[in-house]
Design a protein around this motif. Structure first.
Motif, PDB file in Angstrom:
ATOM      1  N   MET A   1      -1.280  40.392  48.051  1.00 22.96           N
ATOM      2  CA  MET A   1      -1.087  41.802  47.750  1.00 22.96           C
ATOM      3  C   MET A   1      -0.299  42.517  48.840  1.00 22.96           C
ATOM      4  SD  MET A   1      -4.949  42.791  46.447  1.00 22.96           S
ATOM      5  CE  MET A   1      -4.599  44.548  46.508  1.00 22.96           C
ATOM      6  N   ASP A   2      -0.156  41.854  49.997  1.00 16.45           N
ATOM      7  CA  ASP A   2       0.438  42.519  51.157  1.00 16.45           C
ATOM      8  C   ASP A   2       0.879  41.458  52.143  1.00 16.45           C
ATOM      9  OD1 ASP A   2      -2.043  41.644  52.064  1.00 16.45           O
ATOM     10  OD2 ASP A   2      -2.905  43.644  52.266  1.00 16.45           O
ATOM     11  N   ASP A   3       0.774  41.728  53.452  1.00 15.99           N
ATOM     12  CA  ASP A   3       1.218  40.748  54.440  1.00 15.99           C
ATOM     13  C   ASP A   3       0.199  39.637  54.677  1.00 15.99           C
ATOM     14  OD1 ASP A   3      -0.682  42.344  55.702  1.00 15.99           O
ATOM     15  OD2 ASP A   3       0.389  42.406  57.621  1.00 15.99           O
TER      16      ASP A   3
ATOM     17  N   ARG B   1       5.546  41.866  39.508  1.00 12.88           N
ATOM     18  CA  ARG B   1       6.392  42.741  38.690  1.00 12.88           C
ATOM     19  C   ARG B   1       6.802  43.904  39.588  1.00 12.88           C
ATOM     20  NH1 ARG B   1       3.982  47.473  36.810  1.00 12.88           N
ATOM     21  NH2 ARG B   1       1.689  47.581  36.948  1.00 12.88           N
ATOM     22  N   PRO B   2       7.805  44.682  39.204  1.00  9.67           N
ATOM     23  CA  PRO B   2       8.267  45.756  40.084  1.00  9.67           C
ATOM     24  C   PRO B   2       7.215  46.853  40.278  1.00  9.67           C
ATOM     25  CG  PRO B   2       9.972  45.192  38.488  1.00  9.67           C
ATOM     26  CD  PRO B   2       8.710  44.491  38.051  1.00  9.67           C
ATOM     27  N   ILE B   3       6.602  46.902  41.441  1.00 10.25           N
ATOM     28  CA  ILE B   3       5.673  47.967  41.828  1.00 10.25           C
ATOM     29  C   ILE B   3       6.022  48.411  43.237  1.00 10.25           C
ATOM     30  CG2 ILE B   3       3.757  47.184  40.361  1.00 10.25           C
ATOM     31  CD1 ILE B   3       2.507  45.892  42.865  1.00 10.25           C
ATOM     32  N   THR B   4       5.528  49.582  43.622  1.00 12.29           N
ATOM     33  CA  THR B   4       5.784  50.066  44.984  1.00 12.29           C
ATOM     34  C   THR B   4       4.943  49.318  46.008  1.00 12.29           C
ATOM     35  OG1 THR B   4       4.117  51.796  44.712  1.00 12.29           O
ATOM     36  CG2 THR B   4       6.388  52.373  44.171  1.00 12.29           C
ATOM     37  N   GLY B   5       3.845  48.722  45.578  1.00  8.87           N
ATOM     38  CA  GLY B   5       2.965  47.994  46.476  1.00  8.87           C
ATOM     39  C   GLY B   5       1.535  48.476  46.368  1.00  8.87           C
ATOM     40  N   PHE B   6       0.654  47.803  47.114  1.00  8.26           N
ATOM     41  CA  PHE B   6      -0.774  48.107  47.095  1.00  8.26           C
ATOM     42  C   PHE B   6      -1.175  48.852  48.365  1.00  8.26           C
ATOM     43  CE2 PHE B   6      -0.311  44.324  44.440  1.00  8.26           C
ATOM     44  CZ  PHE B   6      -1.022  44.686  43.308  1.00  8.26           C
ATOM     45  N   ARG B   7      -2.152  49.723  48.244  1.00 12.42           N
ATOM     46  CA  ARG B   7      -2.668  50.479  49.388  1.00 12.42           C
ATOM     47  C   ARG B   7      -3.774  49.661  50.037  1.00 12.42           C
ATOM     48  NH1 ARG B   7      -5.699  56.381  49.281  1.00 12.42           N
ATOM     49  NH2 ARG B   7      -4.994  57.118  51.331  1.00 12.42           N
TER      50      ARG B   7
ATOM     51  N   LEU C   1      -2.771  51.342  43.915  1.00  9.20           N
ATOM     52  CA  LEU C   1      -1.317  51.230  43.931  1.00  9.20           C
ATOM     53  C   LEU C   1      -0.680  52.360  44.724  1.00  9.20           C
ATOM     54  CD1 LEU C   1      -0.059  48.820  42.318  1.00  9.20           C
ATOM     55  CD2 LEU C   1      -2.327  49.488  41.537  1.00  9.20           C
ATOM     56  N   GLY C   2       0.594  52.157  45.068  1.00  5.57           N
ATOM     57  CA  GLY C   2       1.302  53.147  45.865  1.00  5.57           C
ATOM     58  C   GLY C   2       1.859  54.308  45.077  1.00  5.57           C
ATOM     59  N   ALA C   3       1.919  54.194  43.744  1.00  3.80           N
ATOM     60  CA  ALA C   3       2.498  55.255  42.925  1.00  3.80           C
ATOM     61  C   ALA C   3       1.764  55.341  41.597  1.00  3.80           C
ATOM     62  CB  ALA C   3       3.986  55.004  42.687  1.00  3.80           C
ATOM     63  N   LEU C   4       1.663  56.546  41.063  1.00  2.00           N
ATOM     64  CA  LEU C   4       1.033  56.734  39.763  1.00  2.00           C
ATOM     65  C   LEU C   4       1.806  56.000  38.667  1.00  2.00           C
ATOM     66  CD1 LEU C   4      -1.134  58.075  38.002  1.00  2.00           C
ATOM     67  CD2 LEU C   4       0.305  60.115  37.906  1.00  2.00           C
ATOM     68  N   ASP C   5       3.131  55.939  38.803  1.00  2.00           N
ATOM     69  CA  ASP C   5       3.920  55.238  37.796  1.00  2.00           C
ATOM     70  C   ASP C   5       3.588  53.752  37.743  1.00  2.00           C
ATOM     71  OD1 ASP C   5       5.181  57.550  37.014  1.00  2.00           O
ATOM     72  OD2 ASP C   5       6.976  57.216  38.221  1.00  2.00           O
ATOM     73  N   ASP C   6       3.206  53.150  38.882  1.00  2.00           N
ATOM     74  CA  ASP C   6       2.757  51.751  38.868  1.00  2.00           C
ATOM     75  C   ASP C   6       1.572  51.586  37.925  1.00  2.00           C
ATOM     76  OD1 ASP C   6       4.612  51.094  40.873  1.00  2.00           O
ATOM     77  OD2 ASP C   6       3.159  51.453  42.482  1.00  2.00           O
TER      78      ASP C   6
END
Length: 323
Positions: free
Chosen positions: A42-44, A125-131, A201-206
């Motif tokens: 999900m991240d580094d 898939r194209p997402i801004t990333g996870f918090r 997620l990093g964005a509501l659109d995700d």
């Protein structure tokens, strides 16, 4: 002291379904390492979600700061007659690891020294990333037979701090260990097992685009889009290939652990939405009525970007200013 939710381990006989669910819907990156296991990033971190063959109950992995903190936790557990065993850290891509169970039999692990991946995270898939980061992977929520009976274990032994709790429509207890509103919660449903885990997620659109994907699959959408009363998360819940959910959300509030005061809540789980598609109609109606009651009383989350509102109606403008 436990710092964050580090990872989840899921036992499943539906491995093929998990590969598609975790990548195409959730947006995780699959990085298998052999042995029949599926690993997802999900991240580094080298991994955050592990899916193992078989129907073993879920395991929750909790992160501590270092070897001294892990040893101190093991000592506290043993002092309370909780059996602790050393586990293979390579299976979890960590430096050291212990395994134990809560009084209900939930499988838990604690670790330090999570391995970082050598390459950047590439979402499925194209997402801004996870918090994630200091907030951890997200949160995990358990079905429990008696939430109050488990409070001493989670607060006194593991050191979790109560954020808030409610008694309606069933006992709900939420706990924090960092600024995330809750990294753990218990639902006093009378059952046992994992209710859901959450990723933010990093964005509501995700979230909205994930909702569109979930809608294309029969039976995938468990809870419709909605907003929770206590952490203000806007989310939906997806049915996993197994008997629990994943909450897929955005915009949750954070807390200051140094000053937060635990309190009881009375407005039910959701301010609006979260239609429980998986429930019988009578239970759905009960949850719907609680949200409608909150709406009738004007309960809402604070606006993160407050500013002057002008409706053109002097009476309405006065009411808004008063609120």
């Amino acid at each position: 002291m436990i710092q964050a939710l580090g990872y989840m381990v899921i036992g499943s006989d539906h491995g093929a379904g998990w590969g598609d669910f975790a990548t195409r819907l959730l947006g995780m990156q699959r990085v298998d390492q052999g042995g029949g296991l599926q690993h997802f990033r999900m991240d580094d971190r080298a991994q955050r979600l592990i899916v193992a063959p078989g129907d073993a109950p879920a395991t929750i992995g909790w992160e501590v700061a270092d070897a001294a903190a892990l040893d101190a936790l093991a000592a506290r557990l043993e002092a309370r007659s909780t059996r602790v065993r050393r586990a293979n850290p390579r299976e979890r891509a960590v430096t050291d690891l212990i395994a134990f169970e809560d009084p209900q039999g939930t499988r838990l692990e604690a670790f330090h020294g999570a391995e970082r991946a050598p390459a950047p995270f590439v979402p499925g898939r194209p997402i801004t990333g996870f918090r994630t980061g200091p907030l951890g992977m997200g949160h995990a929520v358990l079905h429990v037979a008696d939430a109050k009976a488990l409070l001493p274990f989670y607060t006194e032994v593991l050191g979790f701090r109560v954020t808030d709790w409610g008694e309606t429509p069933y006992p709900l207890y939420f706990f924090h260990m960092n600024p995330r509103h809750h990294s753990f919660a218990m639902v006093g449903s009378g059952r046992a097992g994992l209710h859901h885990f959450m990723v933010e997620l990093g964005a509501l659109d995700d979230v909205g685009q994930g909702l569109d994907i979930a809608r294309t699959e029969q039976g995938r959408l468990a809870y419709g889009l909605g907003r929770h009363t206590n952490d203000h998360m806007t989310s939906f819940y997806a049915q996993t290939p197994d008997d629990f959910f994943v909450e897929y959300g955005w915009g949750a509030r954070t807390v200051d652990p140094a000053t937060w005061v635990p309190h009881e809540t009375f407005d039910g789980p959701s301010l609006w939405g979260h239609e429980r598609h998986h429930m019988p109609e009578d239970q759905r109606a009960r949850m719907r009525a609680m949200a409608m009651d909150a709406a009738a009383r004007g309960v809402r989350a604070p606006d993160p970007n407050p500013g002057p509102v002008r409706t053109g109606c002097a009476w309405a403008d006065a009411v808004i200013r008063a609120e």
